[in-house]
Write an enzyme that holds these catalytic residues in place. Structure first.
Site, short mmCIF file in Angstrom:
data_model
loop_
_atom_site.label_atom_id
_atom_site.label_comp_id
_atom_site.label_asym_id
_atom_site.label_seq_id
_atom_site.Cartn_x
_atom_site.Cartn_y
_atom_site.Cartn_z
N CYS A 312 0.78 -1.09 0.01
CA CYS A 312 -0.13 -0.04 0.03
C CYS A 312 0.98 1.28 -0.11
O CYS A 312 0.34 2.44 -0.50
CB CYS A 312 -1.11 -0.22 1.07
N ARG A 342 9.98 -10.36 -0.01
CA ARG A 342 10.58 -10.27 1.25
C ARG A 342 11.60 -10.83 1.40
O ARG A 342 11.42 -12.29 0.95
CB ARG A 342 9.57 -10.45 2.54
N GLU A 344 13.19 -13.32 3.27
CA GLU A 344 12.72 -14.19 4.52
C GLU A 344 13.86 -14.94 5.30
O GLU A 344 13.39 -15.50 6.25
CB GLU A 344 11.58 -14.97 4.16
N ARG A 353 5.62 -19.63 3.41
CA ARG A 353 6.49 -18.42 3.67
C ARG A 353 7.76 -18.45 2.77
O ARG A 353 8.52 -18.98 2.55
CB ARG A 353 7.44 -18.85 5.00
N GLU A 361 -4.29 -6.15 -2.12
CA GLU A 361 -4.24 -5.19 -0.93
C GLU A 361 -5.44 -4.36 -1.08
O GLU A 361 -5.71 -3.70 -2.11
CB GLU A 361 -2.90 -4.54 -1.08
N ASP A 428 -4.84 -9.79 13.03
CA ASP A 428 -4.22 -10.99 12.40
C ASP A 428 -5.32 -12.04 12.18
O ASP A 428 -5.87 -12.42 13.18
CB ASP A 428 -3.04 -11.44 12.81
N GLU A 441 -0.47 -17.07 9.90
CA GLU A 441 -1.09 -15.73 9.41
C GLU A 441 -1.46 -15.58 8.04
O GLU A 441 -0.56 -15.79 7.31
CB GLU A 441 -0.32 -14.78 9.84
N ASN A 444 -4.68 -9.86 7.00
CA ASN A 444 -4.59 -9.10 8.13
C ASN A 444 -5.54 -7.89 8.00
O ASN A 444 -6.00 -7.70 6.67
CB ASN A 444 -3.36 -8.47 8.66
N CYS A 470 -5.89 -0.86 5.91
CA CYS A 470 -5.57 -1.63 4.59
C CYS A 470 -5.65 -3.06 5.15
O CYS A 470 -5.74 -3.33 6.30
CB CYS A 470 -4.19 -1.40 4.25
N ARG A 477 -0.94 -17.64 1.06
CA ARG A 477 -1.23 -18.15 2.57
C ARG A 477 -2.88 -18.79 2.57
O ARG A 477 -3.16 -19.50 3.37
CB ARG A 477 -1.27 -16.94 3.53
N1 SER Z 1 0.37 -3.30 3.76
C1 SER Z 1 0.00 -4.46 4.84
C2 SER Z 1 1.26 -5.30 5.29
O1 SER Z 1 2.14 -5.08 4.62
C3 SER Z 1 -1.17 -5.19 4.54
O2 SER Z 1 -0.95 -5.95 3.59
O3 SER Z 1 1.25 -5.93 6.35
ZN ZN Z 2 -1.23 -1.99 3.65
#
Ligand code: SER
Ligand code: ZN
Length: 511
Positions: A312, A342, A344, A353, A361, A428, A441, A444, A470, A477
């Site tokens: 976001c 990411r 990880e 993961r 989003e 979460d 998770e 969220n 958001c 997941r």
């Molecule tokens: N932007 C939020 C996050 O990265 C929801 O996706 O957790």
């Molecule tokens: Zn977000």
């Protein structure tokens, strides 16, 4: 915590000071200590807590000042108050201020330092010494650094390090708000292993990255459709496309620049796109079959930022500096235009993961009330989806998002007429994974308060604070959670999902 500042600075003027001018400087020093530095200081502040010019001298075109302070009219603030007055004072003698050279700057912070506290190491901290409850720092500062309030930020940072060390990890918030109870389970295995066996996915060549075959994508798209039908359409979220390369400018404003570094996939640009400049790199590969990473490192600039991480933040430059008309609120939008990345590290496992993932989003903004109301409606809609359509064993918990905890926003009642402040934070959604008896998770819902509108300077016509929220829907997941509980045999799946997926396409046959 108690803090003291001390500085020595040289003020350089355009000509030698006459005896009269020197006398005027002396008078201004007197006045500074007596009145100027006391403005705005709370009553009852101790004498040595207030900024004071403790010594000064003048030679030729130079005035040397030593200023010391406690927390009020800090030494650097005193310096600039003095500068403001010295210009007109010496203007009368036809000399102007040319430059300020900061000769030394010291901060002493007395506090309760935990044993393993991390004292900040920064290029401009030239000496740091912690002895018992006293930390002494020497800073190499320009006048511009002081105007930029770097000393105050250093003090704040030390405070944060002490806090992080005292509370770090221990107080990570987790509070159950909903639990679905048991649901029919048809599988005990690791869903990724079963997906690999059936050629629904295969490892890609980068770490934590998968190639999804049609069967897996059919499930992704079915879930996407559920989200569209149950949430996006009824609540009127409109689709946008957010950029997926995130420059530092965005993360500086979103707050991610404070701490996201260990998890970023960094992005660099070529120093030039001249083919001749790059010829030897290609040649090296042609001859050796290896890509010369070190050679490339020499030929690139940056990093200029990183790949999409939170999805976001990249939206917000669209609203930067704007005031939103009351009647367009609440704004409800979403993005599903690309991957998030990411690093990880050791944590990667299966499709759940990963370093590269797909997420819808959802983002909304408006007044505090509108923002909270949208979050509540989302929770309701999600609950219907997971209870009645996916029939998952899941739970929801209020947790502490790191980026808010770091900004001290958590558990504080931010001022708002509806008392919405306590609603700021992350919920979460977690699903039970029978194969390793843990909770995953899988999405969220976050109420971000005024964090993003403030960071990107977005206002509302009525003048009340703009808030936003958001919600990240992780398709890997959802898939991992669903398959872990329901297995890969479509006959066992809840009807809605089975219908939306259709017959899994078996495109490939391997010999
Ligand atoms: N932007 C939020 C996050 O990265 C929801 O996706 O957790
Ligand atoms: Zn977000």
């Amino acid at each position: 915590m108690y803090v003291r500042f001390a500085l020595d600075a040289e003020l350089l003027f355009s000509a030698d000071l006459t005896p009269e001018a020197v006398e005027a400087v002396g008078a201004l020093v007197e006045e500074s200590n007596r009145t100027l530095f006391r403005k705005g200081v709370p009553q009852g502040a101790g004498e040595d807590e207030i900024g004071r010019i403790v010594s000064w001298s003048a030679t030729g075109p130079l005035v040397m000042l030593s200023i010391e302070s406690g927390p009020y009219t800090r030494a650097h603030d005193g310096l600039f108050r003095f500068r403001k007055q010295i210009a007109p004072t010496l203007g009368r003698f036809r000399v102007g201020l040319r430059d300020i050279v900061v000769k030394s700057f010291r901060i002493t912070i007395i506090g309760d330092y935990p044993k393993d506290v991390h004292i900040p190491k920064l290029p401009f901290i030239t000496r740091s010494c912690l002895l018992g409850d006293t930390l002494e720092l020497e800073l190499n500062m320009t006048a511009a650094d002081l105007e930029n309030r770097i000393p105050d930020r250093v003090v704040r940072l030390v405070e944060e390090k002490i806090q992080a060390c005292t509370y770090g990890g221990k107080t990570e918030h987790w509070e159950l708000v909903f639990e679905s109870g048991p649901k029919p389970r048809f599988f005990e295995g690791d869903p990724t292993e079963e997906m690999i066996k059936r050629n629904w996915v295969r490892h890609a060549l980068s770490r934590g990255q998968w190639i999804h075959a049609p069967q897996s994508v059919q499930l992704f798209r079915a879930f996407e459709q559920v989200v569209v039908e149950q949430i996006i359409k009824p609540m009127g979220f409109a689709e946008m496309i957010f950029p997926k390369l995130v420059p530092w400018e965005v993360w500086k404003k979103s707050g991610h620049a404070k701490g996201v570094y260990p998890e970023i996939y960094y992005v660099c640009t070529p120093k030039t796109r001249d083919p001749a400049y790059w010829e030897d790199v290609g040649d090296y590969f042609k001859v050796t079959g290896e890509v010369p990473v070190e050679m490339i490192r020499e030929k690139i600039d940056g990093p200029i930022g990183g790949l999409c991480y939170a999805q976001c933040p990249s939206f917000w430059p669209f609203l930067q500096g704007e005031t939103l008309a009351n009647d367009c609120l609440p704004i409800r939008i979403f993005d599903r235009s690309g991957t998030s990345h990411r690093y990880e590290s050791g944590g990667i496992h299966g499709i759940e993961r990963v370093d590269e993932f797909h997420r819808i989003e959802i983002l909304w903004l408006g007044t505090a009330e509108q923002t909270v109301e949208t979050a509540d409606r989302l929770h309701e809609a999600y609950r219907h989806v997971f209870e009645d359509l996916l029939e998952l064993e899941w739970r929801a918990a209020r947790v502490t998002p790191w980026f808010m905890a770091q900004e001290g926003m958590i558990e504080t009642e931010t001022e708002s007429s509806c008392g919405c402040g306590s609603r700021i934070g992350t919920t979460d959604y977690e699903a039970f994974l029978p194969y390793n008896k843990s909770w995953l998770e899988f999405q969220n819902v976050i109420i971000n308060g005024d964090k993003y509108p403030t960071g990107f300077n977005v206002k509302i016509q009525s003048g009340v604070d703009c808030w936003s929220g958001c919600s990240g829907i992780g398709l890997e997941r959802w898939t991992a959670a669903f398959l872990a509980q329901k297995g890969l045999d479509i006959e066992k799946w809840p009807e809605t999902v089975a219908k939306l997926v259709g017959e899994p396409k078996e495109l490939f046959r391997f010999l």
